[in-house]
Write an enzyme that holds these catalytic residues in place. Structure first.
Site, PDB file in Angstrom:
ATOM      1  N   ASP A  85      31.205 -36.241  64.135  1.00 46.73           N
ATOM      2  CA  ASP A  85      32.343 -36.869  64.782  1.00 46.73           C
ATOM      3  C   ASP A  85      32.435 -38.299  64.244  1.00 46.73           C
ATOM      4  OD1 ASP A  85      34.379 -37.478  66.749  1.00 46.73           O
ATOM      5  OD2 ASP A  85      32.810 -38.494  67.889  1.00 46.73           O
ATOM      6  N   ASP A 266      29.594 -37.304  70.231  1.00 45.97           N
ATOM      7  CA  ASP A 266      29.260 -38.026  71.454  1.00 45.97           C
ATOM      8  C   ASP A 266      30.329 -37.979  72.535  1.00 45.97           C
ATOM      9  OD1 ASP A 266      31.109 -39.806  70.101  1.00 45.97           O
ATOM     10  OD2 ASP A 266      30.443 -41.336  71.530  1.00 45.97           O
ATOM     11  N   ASP A 270      34.040 -33.619  72.074  1.00 42.44           N
ATOM     12  CA  ASP A 270      33.072 -32.940  71.210  1.00 42.44           C
ATOM     13  C   ASP A 270      32.212 -31.924  71.954  1.00 42.44           C
ATOM     14  OD1 ASP A 270      33.800 -34.604  68.995  1.00 42.44           O
ATOM     15  OD2 ASP A 270      32.584 -36.196  69.868  1.00 42.44           O
TER      16      ASP A 270
END
Length: 362
Positions: A85, A266, A270
């Protein structure tokens, strides 16, 4: 393991009746059967995995990684690609609203009213900017957060949205991370942010690529900032404007193609993707949903620990296979000797303990 006890019992029974019928000495037959039972070592087989995982999880914790599931540690050794991410993972996750002074006071107040109830890094940056400028957040009703899109609320009969450009209805694209505020049918207002790259991000990506692991950047941010970060880190494959559903679909597509991806993220966006990956990691600063979905937690909040954990998992996997090999080899060598009548029960007990010690030491 499934057949182990059955094989041992059959060997002991055949040793007992074979030696008893051949020699006529049933006491000798009993001793040989007992020696066969004793010298076979389920202990070494049973220690092969947990002994390694116990030692490895302790070493991981010292390195700043919390292992939530031993099975996940074995899966970590099997990965063949890594998906990151962007915001809060490769960046610090502490973005700053750069154009707060240029925004109309009412716009900042409305944005703060929408942002105060959200855990998203951009929302926290808006709330912080409002406090810093002394702007009081507007009280709004029916606030709903849409993961991957933004936050929506009502003021009277008017709908107010804060989030992605296409969701809000903004047609202008920005070359920096941007969130858009739209009040009713009015033109959207841009809120621009800057976020620092984690100091260890560049080295981490380089080490993963050097180890032969393809790296993908999967972000809900716009094309320009995602492309810029990917170019800076040397990441060839990147996907921007990804919704939570898009992220899950990408991870599932990799797995359907036979890949075994590691996902590191995080945010609330996600969480589902972390669960869909072959194995997943999340920084300690992540939202609760992501920490719950992740298999390993980076306690020190440093993503370079991911590479260290992967390296250790491969070493641990080698140790596990070595232990299985030694346990198997020990039985292949010693059981025929005991079956042939060359081992007493006492010697068998000593040999069995010795094999367990060897596996533990390894």
């Amino acid at each position: 393991s499934r057949w182990y006890s059955h094989v041992v019992n059959v060997l002991a029974i055949t040793a007992f009746f074979g030696w008893g019928l051949i020699s006529g000495d049933w006491r000798l037959a009993t001793n040989i059967a007992a020696a066969v039972l004793i010298i076979t070592c389920p202990c070494a087989l049973g220690l092969a995995v947990p002994a390694v995982l116990t030692a490895a999880s302790g070493r991981l914790f010292c390195q700043g990684v919390l292992l939530k599931d031993g099975d996940a540690f074995e899966r970590l050794a099997q990965i063949d690609s890594v998906v990151f991410d962007k915001t809060g993972t490769l960046t610090t996750g502490r973005p700053v609203l750069t154009n707060a002074d240029d925004l109309p006071t009412e716009a900042l107040a409305l944005a703060a009213g929408l942002a105060e109830g959200s855990a998203h890094p951009l929302s926290r940056a808006i709330a912080h900017a409002a406090r810093e400028t002394g702007t009081r957040a507007t009280c709004l009703t029916e606030i709903v957060e849409h993961p991957g899109l933004g936050t929506e609320a009502k003021r009277g009969g008017e709908t107010i949205r804060l989030g992605r450009a296409e969701w809000v209805g903004a047609s202008v694209q920005s070359d920096v991370t941007t969130s858009w505020l739209r009040v009713g049918d009015a033109d959207p207002t841009a809120l621009r942010f800057t976020d620092e790259l984690r100091p260890e991000a560049e080295e981490t990506v380089a080490r993963l690529r050097a180890a032969g692991l393809p790296v993908t950047l999967l972000s809900g941010d716009g094309d320009a900032p995602v492309r810029a970060l990917a170019d800076r880190l040397g990441i060839e494959t990147w996907i921007a404007r990804a919704t939570p559903t898009d992220k899950v679909a990408h991870l599932q597509g990799l797995r359907d193609a036979g890949r075994k991806p590691l996902m590191i993220g995080d945010g609330l966006n996600d969480a589902a993707a972390l669960a869909a990956a072959h194995v997943s990691m999340s920084p300690a600063s992540a939202v609760d949903a992501s920490r719950s979905a992740a298999d390993l937690i980076l306690i020190g909040d440093r993503i370079d620990r991911a590479f260290d954990a992967w390296t250790l998992s491969r070493t641990a996997r080698s140790r596990i296979l070595e232990n299985f090999g030694m346990a198997f080899a020990y039985n292949v060598v010693t059981v025929p000797i005991a079956y042939a009548g060359f081992v007493t029960p006492l010697v068998a007990a000593i040999a069995m303990s010795f094999s367990s010690i060897i596996v533990s030491l390894n």
